[in-house]
Design an enzyme around this catalytic site. Structure first.
Site, PDB file in Angstrom:
ATOM      1  N   GLU A 142     -35.898  11.779 -26.504  1.00  0.00           N
ATOM      2  CA  GLU A 142     -34.678  12.569 -26.733  1.00  0.00           C
ATOM      3  C   GLU A 142     -33.600  12.216 -25.721  1.00  0.00           C
ATOM      4  O   GLU A 142     -33.470  12.884 -24.686  1.00  0.00           O
ATOM      5  CB  GLU A 142     -34.982  14.078 -26.661  1.00  0.00           C
ATOM      6  CG  GLU A 142     -35.799  14.585 -27.819  1.00  0.00           C
ATOM      7  CD  GLU A 142     -35.964  16.106 -27.819  1.00  0.00           C
ATOM      8  OE1 GLU A 142     -35.578  16.763 -26.838  1.00  0.00           O
ATOM      9  OE2 GLU A 142     -36.498  16.626 -28.819  1.00  0.00           O
ATOM     10  N   GLU A 230     -40.586  14.842 -34.136  1.00  0.00           N
ATOM     11  CA  GLU A 230     -40.929  16.066 -33.401  1.00  0.00           C
ATOM     12  C   GLU A 230     -40.176  17.245 -34.007  1.00  0.00           C
ATOM     13  O   GLU A 230     -38.989  17.156 -34.296  1.00  0.00           O
ATOM     14  CB  GLU A 230     -40.550  15.937 -31.915  1.00  0.00           C
ATOM     15  CG  GLU A 230     -41.026  17.123 -31.083  1.00  0.00           C
ATOM     16  CD  GLU A 230     -40.554  17.074 -29.645  1.00  0.00           C
ATOM     17  OE1 GLU A 230     -40.844  16.080 -28.946  1.00  0.00           O
ATOM     18  OE2 GLU A 230     -39.891  18.047 -29.230  1.00  0.00           O
TER      19      GLU A 230
END
Ligand code: IDC
Length: 309
Positions: A142, A230
């Site tokens: 991320e 995710e």
């Protein structure tokens, strides 16, 4: 019964879709470990077999934090972490599941911060796993923070992808997107060159709703291959209340586009996103009553998609 890997083999990307060798669309569905350093015991064959046979999962993501406590770059035992990834990948091979090797940046929002280490890690891991067609590489979980724009992430990806390609020329590679892997619309405007590349979209249903779903729709409409590597159904902290209504809207989007989806997290941490209850010490063979609310919801979704029952 043939395993999902036996049925589909090495994967590739066709248009926006993850596909098998014959060009038929596939959908990877499964779970992500929490930090490997924190919950190593969940990487075990009996546990993955439960996920495969009782839950209907076909994929496990192996999440290795780079900079959180005990991370790869913050004092973690690098050899032990790599051995754990190798173990997880080996179990997936044995069970006919796909495995995702995740370089889990988080507080280190710009993946360039540990560029050299990432290069070295992916060079060695891809050499080690070169002949294992069930492995996908996720190069930066991320990206986030001011200044970590899509061009910045793209620059990182353009350095790391060739390193993996030297050993695994055809493996599917997943690239994070800015703003904690939400800005897939930015990547869609300026995608990477090359084949078998997909772009990460992460959501936490109680925090991320119509706005992020609209971004996903826009990116897909522009032809971007999107992979949900995710997500959970609570809020973005990994805790808090579950939003079943938003979760249902996300499932609808997932099914509409046949997106792959991987749930956070295979652990018994005392937080809403954990799939196993904090008072349960088992690492395999969980009864439904030993799963959290999130775990029971996920098992239901996975079983339905796998056609179990
Ligand atoms: C969270 C864990 C939590 C841990 C924290 C570390 O659930 O137990 O203490 O990280 O900072 C992400 C990240 C993922 C987060 C998760 C929930 O990829 O590492 O895990 N999340 O906050 N993105 C959005 C949410």
């Amino acid at each position: 019964m043939a395993t999902y890997f036996e049925r589909h083999g090495a994967l590739r990307v066709v248009g926006t879709r993850l596909s098998d060798a014959a060009g038929l669309p596939v959908q990877l569905r499964g779970v992500s470990t929490l930090g490997l350093a924190w919950y190593p015991e969940f990487v075990n064959e009996a546990g993955f077999k439960t996920l495969r046979d009782d839950w209907g999962a076909n994929t496990v993501r192996l999440a290795m934090y780079t900079c959180e406590e005990g991370g790869y770059m913050t004092g973690g035992d690098q050899a032990a972490l790599e051995a754990l990834i190798e173990k997880g990948v080996g179990i997936c091979a044995k069970l006919g599941m796909y495995a995702i090797v995740d370089w889990h940046i988080l507080s280190d929002g710009d993946p360039h911060i540990h560029m050299a280490a990432a290069e070295d890690f992916f060079r060695r891991m891809s050499a080690l796993l070169a002949d294992q067609p069930h492995v996908l590489y996720e190069i930066c979980n991320e990206p986030n923070g001011a200044g970590v724009t899509w061009p910045v992430v793209k620059d990182y990806a353009r350095r790391i992808i060739p390193v993996i390609r030297e050993n695994a020329p055809k493996a599917v590679i997943l690239c994070g997107t800015p703003n904690w892997s939400q800005d897939v619309d930015l990547a869609a405007k300026d995608p990477l060159d090359g084949e078998n590349l997909m772009y990460s979209l992460h959501f936490y249903a109680a925090t991320h709703k119509e706005g992020l779903r609209a971004k996903a729709e826009r990116a897909l409409a522009e032809g971007l291959p999107v992979f949900i590597d995710e997500f959970s159904i609570c809020d973005a902290s990994g805790d808090g209340v579950i939003d079943y209504e938003s979760a249902a809207a996300w499932v609808e989007l997932i099914q509409k586009h046949g997106l792959s989806y991987i749930a956070w997290s295979l652990s018994n941490r005392d937080e809403s996103a954990a799939l196993v209850r904090a008072d349960c010490a088992r690492t395999d063979g969980w009864a439904e009553s030993e799963l959290t609310e999130t775990g029971r919801w996920l098992r239901g979704v996975l079983r339905r998609d796998a056609g179990i029952e």
